[in-house]
Motif scaffolding. Structure first.
Motif, short mmCIF file in Angstrom:
data_model
loop_
_atom_site.label_atom_id
_atom_site.label_comp_id
_atom_site.label_asym_id
_atom_site.label_seq_id
_atom_site.Cartn_x
_atom_site.Cartn_y
_atom_site.Cartn_z
N GLY A 2 0.82 -1.20 0.00
CA GLY A 2 0.00 0.00 0.00
C GLY A 2 0.85 1.24 0.00
N THR A 3 0.22 2.39 -0.25
CA THR A 3 0.92 3.65 -0.27
C THR A 3 0.79 4.34 1.07
N PRO A 4 1.65 5.33 1.38
CA PRO A 4 1.56 6.01 2.67
C PRO A 4 0.22 6.66 2.87
N ALA A 5 -0.17 6.84 4.15
CA ALA A 5 -1.48 7.40 4.49
C ALA A 5 -1.65 8.79 3.91
N SER A 6 -0.58 9.59 3.88
CA SER A 6 -0.68 10.94 3.35
C SER A 6 -1.01 10.93 1.87
N THR A 7 -0.57 9.88 1.17
CA THR A 7 -0.88 9.76 -0.25
C THR A 7 -2.30 9.27 -0.44
N GLY A 41 0.92 -12.76 -2.16
CA GLY A 41 1.55 -11.73 -1.35
C GLY A 41 0.65 -11.35 -0.19
N THR A 42 1.09 -10.38 0.60
CA THR A 42 0.30 -9.89 1.72
C THR A 42 0.32 -8.37 1.73
N MET A 43 -0.68 -7.77 2.35
CA MET A 43 -0.73 -6.32 2.48
C MET A 43 -1.48 -5.95 3.76
N TRP A 44 -0.99 -4.90 4.43
CA TRP A 44 -1.67 -4.38 5.61
C TRP A 44 -2.78 -3.45 5.19
N VAL A 45 -3.93 -3.55 5.86
CA VAL A 45 -5.07 -2.68 5.56
C VAL A 45 -5.65 -2.15 6.85
N LYS A 56 -5.26 -2.34 12.26
CA LYS A 56 -4.84 -2.90 10.98
C LYS A 56 -4.98 -4.41 10.98
N GLY A 57 -5.17 -4.96 9.78
CA GLY A 57 -5.21 -6.39 9.59
C GLY A 57 -4.37 -6.74 8.38
N LEU A 58 -4.08 -8.03 8.25
CA LEU A 58 -3.24 -8.50 7.15
C LEU A 58 -4.08 -9.32 6.17
N LEU A 59 -4.07 -8.90 4.92
CA LEU A 59 -4.77 -9.61 3.85
C LEU A 59 -3.76 -10.32 2.95
N ARG A 60 -4.17 -11.49 2.46
CA ARG A 60 -3.38 -12.15 1.42
C ARG A 60 -3.92 -11.71 0.06
N SER A 61 -3.03 -11.60 -0.91
CA SER A 61 -3.45 -11.28 -2.27
C SER A 61 -2.99 -12.40 -3.20
N PHE A 62 -3.91 -12.83 -4.05
CA PHE A 62 -3.61 -13.85 -5.05
C PHE A 62 -3.82 -13.19 -6.42
N LEU A 131 -10.83 -3.53 2.23
CA LEU A 131 -10.19 -2.62 1.28
C LEU A 131 -11.01 -1.35 1.08
N GLU A 132 -12.24 -1.33 1.61
CA GLU A 132 -13.06 -0.12 1.47
C GLU A 132 -12.39 1.08 2.12
N PHE A 133 -11.54 0.82 3.11
CA PHE A 133 -10.89 1.90 3.82
C PHE A 133 -9.53 2.25 3.22
N GLN A 134 -9.24 1.70 2.04
CA GLN A 134 -8.01 2.01 1.34
C GLN A 134 -8.37 2.83 0.10
N PRO A 135 -8.36 4.15 0.18
CA PRO A 135 -8.79 4.97 -0.96
C PRO A 135 -8.04 4.68 -2.25
N ASP A 136 -6.78 4.30 -2.15
CA ASP A 136 -6.01 4.04 -3.36
C ASP A 136 -6.50 2.81 -4.10
N ARG A 137 -7.29 1.96 -3.44
CA ARG A 137 -7.84 0.78 -4.09
C ARG A 137 -9.13 1.09 -4.83
N GLN A 138 -9.73 2.24 -4.60
CA GLN A 138 -10.95 2.66 -5.30
C GLN A 138 -12.12 1.70 -5.06
N MET A 139 -12.02 0.91 -3.99
CA MET A 139 -13.05 -0.08 -3.70
C MET A 139 -14.42 0.54 -3.44
N TYR A 140 -14.41 1.77 -2.98
CA TYR A 140 -15.66 2.42 -2.59
C TYR A 140 -16.66 2.44 -3.75
N TYR A 141 -16.17 2.50 -4.97
CA TYR A 141 -17.05 2.70 -6.11
C TYR A 141 -17.52 1.39 -6.75
N LEU A 142 -16.88 0.28 -6.45
CA LEU A 142 -17.28 -1.01 -7.03
C LEU A 142 -18.42 -1.63 -6.22
#
Length: 242
Positions: A2-7, A41-45, A56-62, A131-142
């Motif tokens: 993920g990208t920094p919170a400020s981004t 892979g994994t990512m913190w969300v 925060k929690g840890l998600l796996r990505s396939f 991922l809804e809380f990760q704006p860079d993922r744009q999940m809010y709109y899907l």
């Protein structure tokens, strides 16, 4: 990771309106084929929507391809509320049926669910809602699925109930020796607030459950039904929440 919170903070605001509109009109569609190029892979969300990322929690990505279409499936690794890690039967060369978003995020289509021909289970990615809380993922709109499924709803209610009981006990301890002259005591007022919050929370859960049973689904429940329809299965007892 993920990208920094400020981004992330302004990512949604900077998203072009035409992209937002395209994502809002995305559908859940079917994709069949063989898994190739599988990468894990994994990512913190952030799991509570806090802009500071306190929880925060840890998600796996396939990440893989099916018939040349790049897709990504998210499932819990650890500390994702109400969902636990599930070993997914996914490997290169597997033939799978996917329910994916018709629009891509960062060049990849989000996987809502999948099944294998020889496996009666349907794997549905409920935990991807983190991922809804990760704006860079744009999940809010899907299209989004219900936050909870099966036992996870009652785990949620149980945890909230435990918190309410602890609050009642704390207020009672703090109110020892309190003298009441006029009106309600602070103890009664605070307990009333907690009781109201608990009732409202439980009613929200009951409301969603009732609408599902009465075949009057909410929008998120309609999205879940779309996943089942795309995968060609309507038996909810075979759903494995991931």
């Amino acid at each position: 990771m993920g990208t920094p919170a400020s981004t992330n903070a302004d990512a949604q605001e900077k998203l072009p309106d035409e992209v937002k509109d395209r994502l809002r009109h995305a559908e859940i569609i079917r994709l069949d084929g063989e898994v190739t190029g599988l990468e894990c892979g994994t990512m913190w969300v952030k799991t509570e929507g806090s802009p500071y990322g306190v929880t925060k929690g840890l998600l796996r990505s396939f990440r893989f391809q099916v018939n040349g279409t790049p897709v990504v499936l998210y499932s819990p690794e650890s500390a994702i509320p109400f969902y636990t890690k599930v070993e997914l039967p996914l490997a290169n060369g597997d033939n799978v049926c996917l329910a994916i978003a018709s629009e891509a995020l960062d060049g990849q289509h989000l996987v809502y669910g999948f099944r294998r021909p020889a496996d009666p289970r349907i794997f549905v990615a409920f935990a991807a809602g983190s991922l809804e809380f990760q704006p860079d993922r744009q999940m809010y709109y899907l299209p989004r699925l219900p936050r909870f499924w099966g036992k996870s709803r009652w785990r949620q209610a149980f945890r909230f109930g435990i918190a309410a009981v602890m609050a009642f006990c704390l207020f009672r301890y703090l109110a020892r020796g309190e003298r009441v002259e006029d009106g309600f005591s602070a103890y009664v007022v605070m307990n009333s607030i907690v009781a109201f919050a608990l009732a409202a929370y439980l009613l929200t859960i009951a409301y969603g459950s009732l609408r599902w049973r009465l075949h009057l689904p909410t929008q998120r429940q309609r999205n879940l039904l779309a996943v089942l329809r795309v995968l060609g299965v309507f038996d909810t007892s075979t759903i494995c929440a991931v």
